[in-house]
Design an enzyme around this catalytic site. Structure first.
Site, PDB file in Angstrom:
ATOM      1  CD  GLU A 179      -2.949  -0.936   2.304  1.00  0.00           C
ATOM      2  OE1 GLU A 179      -2.909  -0.756   3.266  1.00  0.00           O
ATOM      3  OE2 GLU A 179      -4.128  -1.537   1.999  1.00  0.00           O
ATOM      4  CD  GLU A 372      -3.793  -6.054   2.503  1.00  0.00           C
ATOM      5  OE1 GLU A 372      -4.714  -5.472   3.371  1.00  0.00           O
ATOM      6  OE2 GLU A 372      -2.733  -5.729   2.732  1.00  0.00           O
TER       7      GLU A 372
HETATM    8  C1  BG6 Z   1      -4.411  -2.959   4.782  1.00  0.00           C
HETATM    9  C2  BG6 Z   1      -3.153  -3.269   5.252  1.00  0.00           C
HETATM   10  O1  BG6 Z   1      -4.542  -1.678   4.991  1.00  0.00           O
HETATM   11  O2  BG6 Z   1      -5.655  -3.207   5.599  1.00  0.00           O
HETATM   12  C3  BG6 Z   1      -3.115  -4.337   6.527  1.00  0.00           C
HETATM   13  O3  BG6 Z   1      -2.182  -3.520   4.430  1.00  0.00           O
HETATM   14  C4  BG6 Z   1      -4.481  -4.231   7.205  1.00  0.00           C
HETATM   15  O4  BG6 Z   1      -1.778  -4.353   7.051  1.00  0.00           O
HETATM   16  C5  BG6 Z   1      -5.569  -4.399   6.525  1.00  0.00           C
HETATM   17  O5  BG6 Z   1      -4.344  -5.118   8.274  1.00  0.00           O
HETATM   18  C6  BG6 Z   1      -6.863  -4.364   7.158  1.00  0.00           C
HETATM   19  O6  BG6 Z   1      -6.959  -2.996   8.084  1.00  0.00           O
HETATM   20  P1  BG6 Z   1      -7.201  -3.164   9.826  1.00  0.00           P
HETATM   21  O7  BG6 Z   1      -6.921  -1.888  10.197  1.00  0.00           O
HETATM   22  O8  BG6 Z   1      -8.620  -3.865   9.696  1.00  0.00           O
HETATM   23  O9  BG6 Z   1      -6.254  -4.342  10.172  1.00  0.00           O
END
Ligand code: BG6
Length: 475
Positions: A179, A372
């Site tokens: 990211e 993701e």
């Molecule tokens: C992304 C990141 O922004 O979202 C992860 O690459 C992160 O590291 C994921 O965990 C989900 O976000 P969160 O805040 O729910 O853990």
């Protein structure tokens, strides 16, 4: 409809959110270690409250993560049981170079990842490796000023040379920076960037970004030299940006917001600073110091594929109405009245994934990879130990359908899909454990109490069947 034959189904994690063992086998301290749980978390993540070591009175969830450093064989066996074709993980830079500026790497750190990759290989799981997922050795921050210093390019180069050579034949897919656009929103957490008092934040960020972009191009170059089979990707915190209304001012605001993010990928995938960015820098008085050869390096070493995270779409308006803001992946966005949201206020928009896939594919014409996607939710362990996470299954099913449409109806080239936090891990934004994403439950609470035992949720078998049927059986 059918997914491509070699579609890479899997899951994703990041070192700092799951490994723990923050001081084991020579690992050095990193920015991601000192971001505490609790109300100061965001101040530290933004760099507003400068924290460069552990301080009394705080709890630091990354110190233990989910203890994956010890449990990785068991965890990978469970991924294999689900039929994973790929597993996305990240390297903790400070395991390999504890301070970041050493000449020689730390063998124990290298051995750990070698063991992990070989464990994946045992099951035919292709590792997808993020070189840095937000982390930066603390010594590079306190001694050099982090990515604001050009020397970081040299240290990063040292890191990637070691990684590509050592893991040649074990790892084919690499991502340079997780990211990369998060640096604009959370500079300390996203890139270990602490902005000095009196320095213009935008100037500081874009100079640091230039260094990261150069480092990313250099990594791509080196990877291809070491092994032409390697595929290097960039990684964007993605999500289509919608205008709040059809008002041209709103449409323009959405366009500008989208470009703020595309900027990074425009450089990494098209190979040059886009003209809109250069104009913007001129207007804002931002001057980026470049070295001879940077332009050519960026031009000649573009990425092989474009990867991104997707949790939600975003909304922009000409004149923002602060009261209508909603949460979501570090970005603040206006609430979309047509969407439902998760318990943490992240809005749910599967069609937005299809839109995002199409926008990225139209713009870059390169294979995409969703690295993701998932739902952070509270899970309940029933008295018999079962966890019925139908809400997670529903979320994922709708997003898989959107991918299917993008591939089969729109012709988007998609290499694979790794759901976020395939095993429960510490949340990046909140530091909580109770914001769970996994198919695998980990017995640990927000304060680090628990047995750290792993167990399957209902979604475990669901995902197993999705993979076994190559995306055809989503029931
Ligand atoms: C992304 C990141 O922004 O979202 C992860 O690459 C992160 O590291 C994921 O965990 C989900 O976000 P969160 O805040 O729910 O853990």
């Amino acid at each position: 409809m059918a997914f491509p034959k070699n579609f890479l189904w899997g899951g994703a994690t990041a070192a700092n959110q799951c490994e723990g063992a923050y001081n084991v086998d020579g690992r050095g301290l990193a920015n991601v270690d000192v971001i505490p749980h609790g109300e100061d978390r965001w101040k530290v993540a933004l760099g507003v409250k400068k924290m460069t070591d552990f301080e009394a009175g705080y709890y630091y969830p990354a110190q233990e993560g989910i203890r994956m450093y010890e449990h990785f064989r068991e965890d990978i066996a469970m991924f294999a049981e689900m039929g994973f074709k790929t597993y996305r993980l990240s390297i903790a830079w400070s395991r390999i170079f504890p301070k970041g500026d050493e000449e020689e790497p730390n063998e124990k750190g290298l051995q750990f990842y070698e063991d992990l990759f070989k464990e994946c290989q045992k099951y035919g799981i292709e590792p997808l490796v993020t070189i840095t997922h937000f982390d930066c050795p603390m010594h590079l921050i306190t001694e050099y000023g982090g990515w604001s210093n050009r020397k970081l390019v040299t240290f990063y180069e040292r890191l990637v040379r070691v990684l590509f050579n050592r893991y040649k034949g074990l790892v084919k897919y690499w991502l340079t920076f997780n990211e990369i656009n998060i640096i604009l929103h959370a500079p300390f957490m996203g890139a270990g960037l602490l902005i000095e008092d009196g320095v213009d934040p935008q100037q500081a960020k874009y100079q640091a970004i230039h260094h990261e972009l150069v480092a990313s191009a250099l990594a791509t170059k080196i990877a291809h030299e070491v092994d032409p089979e390697i595929m290097v990707g960039c990684m964007l915190a993605g999500g289509a940006t919608y205008p709040l209304t059809a008002k041209p001012e709103d449409v323009w605001a959405a366009h500008e917001m989208a470009r703020m993010n595309y900027f990074f990928i425009d450089v990494q995938s098209r190979g040059a600073y886009p003209r809109y960015a250069l104009q913007q820098f001129k207007r804002d008085g931002i001057e980026i110091v470049m070295e001879a050869g940077d332009t050519e390096l960026l031009k000649e070493n573009t990425v092989d594929f474009v990867s991104f995270s997707y949790y939600s779409s975003r909304v922009a308006a000409g004149k923002e109405d602060g009261e209508n803001e909603t949460a979501g992946n570090v970005f603040s966005s206006i609430k979309n009245p047509y969407l439902k949201a998760s318990e943490w206020g992240w809005q749910i928009d599967p069609l937005g994934l299809r839109i995002t896939l199409n926008e990225l594919y139209d713009r870059y014409q390169k294979p995409l990879f969703i690295v993701e996607n998932g739902l952070g939710a509270k899970d309940t362990v029933e008295p018999d130990g079962s966890i019925n996470d139908d809400y997670r299954i529903d979320y994922l099913r709708e997003h898989v359908k959107a991918m299917d449409d993008a591939i089969n109806l729109d012709g988007v080239e998609l290499l694979g899909y790794t759901t976020w936090g395939c095993i429960d891990l510490v949340s990046a934004s909140t530091g909580e454990m109770s914001k769970r994403y996994g198919f695998i439950y980990v017995d640990r609470d927000d304060q680090g109490n628990g047995t750290y035992a792993r167990s399957k949720k209902k979604s475990f078998d669901w995902y197993k069947q999705v993979i076994a049927s190559n995306g055809e059986n989503l029931d």
